[in-house]
Design an enzyme around this catalytic site. Structure first.
Site, PDB file in Angstrom:
ATOM      1  N   HIS A 143      26.995  16.103   3.032  1.00 57.78           N
ATOM      2  CA  HIS A 143      26.665  16.947   1.880  1.00 57.78           C
ATOM      3  C   HIS A 143      26.012  16.105   0.781  1.00 57.78           C
ATOM      4  O   HIS A 143      24.982  16.488   0.226  1.00 57.78           O
ATOM      5  CB  HIS A 143      27.953  17.610   1.362  1.00 57.78           C
ATOM      6  N   GLU A 144      26.592  14.946   0.498  1.00 61.02           N
ATOM      7  CA  GLU A 144      26.048  14.098  -0.575  1.00 61.02           C
ATOM      8  C   GLU A 144      24.658  13.585  -0.202  1.00 61.02           C
ATOM      9  O   GLU A 144      23.750  13.546  -1.028  1.00 61.02           O
ATOM     10  CB  GLU A 144      26.983  12.916  -0.853  1.00 61.02           C
ATOM     11  N   HIS A 147      22.043  16.037  -0.738  1.00 59.88           N
ATOM     12  CA  HIS A 147      21.585  16.109  -2.131  1.00 59.88           C
ATOM     13  C   HIS A 147      20.482  15.082  -2.374  1.00 59.88           C
ATOM     14  O   HIS A 147      19.510  15.354  -3.079  1.00 59.88           O
ATOM     15  CB  HIS A 147      22.731  15.812  -3.095  1.00 59.88           C
ATOM     16  N   GLU A 227      23.831  23.679  -4.176  1.00 54.75           N
ATOM     17  CA  GLU A 227      25.084  23.374  -3.461  1.00 54.75           C
ATOM     18  C   GLU A 227      25.087  24.047  -2.092  1.00 54.75           C
ATOM     19  O   GLU A 227      25.460  23.451  -1.097  1.00 54.75           O
ATOM     20  CB  GLU A 227      26.302  23.850  -4.269  1.00 54.75           C
TER      21      GLU A 227
END
Lengths: 404, 191
Positions: A143-144, A147, A227
């Protein structure tokens, strides 16, 4: 395909442009009302914005890491964390492995910073590191890294600077009008000017009150969308949506607040560091979508791991036809099956993970470690003088070898 | 100011657009093709890393597993075969690596019977490295296939397929796991 996720984002673009227009409006009307020159106000607004942008671009990431009191770790400090990040670097095709930081904080959270993929960092709190197993850690890191890969960090920094400038202008504007007095009347030498001035002042006051709120709402909308996208790419990189889902669930179980979080960077975290209990589910004033919904979407992907599967699950869970993934990213996509959970043979248990993490934090506070023969671990404070230490457990005297 | 000038401007504008389109599509194709090549190199890096780990693993395990000669030898010989297979073509290499994967997973399954070995610090570190290297191999393969898919889409879809045809961009080949051993992971059970 999924590389296009970062470009071609019409809705995000519209929102950013709206924020920019808001800034210009505020600048113009405040300038008109205060110094009687709209253009002057515009110039001031743009100057503040440019300076803040330059600072955020060149110093933003080191500033955030410093404020969070994050410490950079080396591969030997925590091989599993390092390996997991490298695995996700490979899966996402980042040019370089991001720097990894750890934050000594029991509240579970993680974030990514860095203006471009070859100069990025990820940070994780010790509380999260010791809670997650390998698959969950992989989900969070995916997930990071999404980003970073989707350039969300750059976008959100840009937006928060826009928001910050609007807030600063409105604040200064209100102070100057209250205490310096609006001198707009000076200009009303031409006939009927008084009436126009009155309107301008009214608009300026209205903007001063409403613009920061509107900008904040736009900012939250952009953040929430990014997100969802990072969750979707994370599932795609790991081919295992369940990992992220179960990590999010573990994070949701905690109500501790992060000590070092800052309101301005909230969108960079994996979950909102300021969430309070019992907040309305789909709140307009939250940087993050509700965790329960994110988990439900990830679990409804029905054995798929592609962006299309996420899109479908998203529409199902939200019960609306509107999707979250730009259609251009879905063109030519083939179905991707999620992998099965696999039993990792060397998976350390909960206790070992907690021990591992605390060992790391002790080491960072310069504590020495002496292993006594009776099996006791002695932590030696950095300020302790003397050449030996007595084990409180068995009474043996252990020499203190070469301490820095 | 005749019609001629207007026609000229229109023609120039169209020409400009066409050249711009060819330019951008061509560069996009080259970028994707390089990405595919780079992804392929990544797989090799990870495979080599696994080859390098195995002697170390054998050294640690040897002392504990006196009764598992066959399993250990299978890993060593699979590793040697895999090293020989480097450069003999995608299919042969994938097959040899597949054999190595299954020999390794047999070994790791047997480890369950040796609690002393499992508690060995050195072995635990090695096992993490091995698990992660296996993951990295499959993730680099996944990224390679993702890159090939993107590249192939671009070479086959309208309108970029025209440019791809003009400049001879061929479609890429997916990395399929061919070894029978890799496709069906060995089931080892201990009653």
């Amino acid at each position: 395909m999924w590389e296009q996720i970062r470009s071609n984002q019409t809705r995000t673009l519209v929102l950013v442009v709206a924020m920019g227009l808001l800034l210009l409006l505020v600048g113009y009307f405040l300038g008109e009302a205060i110094f009687g020159s709209g253009i002057g106000g515009l110039v001031v607004a743009i100057l503040i914005w440019v300076v803040m942008n330059l600072f955020a671009y060149f110093q933003g990431d080191s500033m955030i890491l410093a404020i969070s009191r994050a410490r950079k770790i080396s591969p030997d400090d925590h091989p599993r964390l390092y390996n997991v990040v490298e695995e996700m670097k490979i899966a996402s095709g980042l040019p370089k492995i991001p720097d990894i930081y750890i934050i000594d904080d029991p509240s579970p959270n993680a974030f990514a910073v860095g203006r471009d993929p070859s100069r990025a960092s990820v940070a994780i709190t010790s509380g999260l590191l010791e809670r997650l197993n390998r698959d969950e850690l992989q989900g969070v890191m995916a997930h990071e890294i999404s980003h970073i890969k989707n350039r969300d960090v750059l976008l959100m920094t840009f937006c928060s600077v826009l928001l910050g400038t609007i807030v600063i202008l409105a604040w200064f504007g209100s102070r100057m009008m209250l205490f310096g007095g609006a001198r707009g009347g000076r200009r009303s030498s031409g006939g009927g000017g008084g009436y126009a001035t009155l309107i301008i002042v009214a608009v300026a006051i209205l903007l001063m009150i409403l613009a920061p709120i509107a900008a904040q709402l736009i900012y939250y909308a952009i953040s929430r969308k990014r997100e969802y996208l990072a969750d979707a790419s994370g599932a795609l990189y790991t081919r295992y949506p369940e990992g992220l889902a179960s990590a999010l669930e573990k994070i949701a179980g905690s109500t501790q607040e992060l000590k070092t979080a800052n309101q301005a960077f909230a969108p960079m975290y994996i979950i909102n560091p300021f969430r309070s209990k019992g907040r309305a589910a789909s709140d307009l004033t939250s940087t993050h979508p509700p965790i329960s919904e994110r988990v439900r979407i990830l679990r409804s992907m029905a054995g798929g791991a592609s962006l299309a599967a996420y899109e479908k699950a998203y529409q199902e869970v939200r019960g609306s036809g509107r999707g979250v993934i730009p259609p251009s990213a879905l063109v030519g996509e083939t179905p991707v099956a999620a992998r099965k959970a696999e039993a990792v043979p060397a998976e350390p248990g909960k206790v070992e993970r907690a021990r591992e993490t605390s060992d790391l934090l002790w080491k960072y506070s310069n504590y020495g470690l002496v292993n006594c023969e009776c099996g006791t671990k002695l932590r030696v404070p950095p300020k302790l003088r003397g050449s030996s230490i007595r084990c409180p457990h068995c009474g043996r005297v252990n020499p203190l070898s070469s301490r820095p | 100011m005749g019609i001629g000038i207007i026609v000229l401007i229109v023609v120039l504008a169209v020409l400009f657009l066409v050249i711009g389109f060819i330019w951008m599509t061509y560069n996009g194709l080259v970028r994707l093709r390089n990405q595919v090549k780079n992804a392929w190199a990544q797989i090799d890096v990870q495979l080599k890393r696994r080859h390098d780990l195995i002697p170390n693993l054998m050294e640690t395990v040897k002392g504990y597993m006196k009764h598992e000669r066959e399993t250990l030898e299978a890993v060593t010989s699979a590793r040697n075969l895999a090293q020989k297979a480097i450069g003999t073509g995608v299919g042969a290499q994938a097959k040899a690596e597949g054999e190595l994967s299954s020999a390794l997973s047999r070994l790791l399954a047997v480890v369950e019977n040796y609690p002393d070995l499992k508690a060995n610090q050195n072995f635990m570190a090695l096992q993490e490295e091995l698990t992660s290297t296996e993951n990295k191999i499959s993730f680099s393969r996944q990224y390679y296939n993702d890159s090939v898919l993107t590249y192939n889409n671009k070479t086959q879809m309208v309108p970029s397929n025209i440019i791809a045809g003009m400049f001879g961009f061929k479609t890429g080949e997916f990395f399929e796991v061919t070894a029978a051993a890799e496709r069906e992971a060995p089931k080892v059970s201990f009653g």
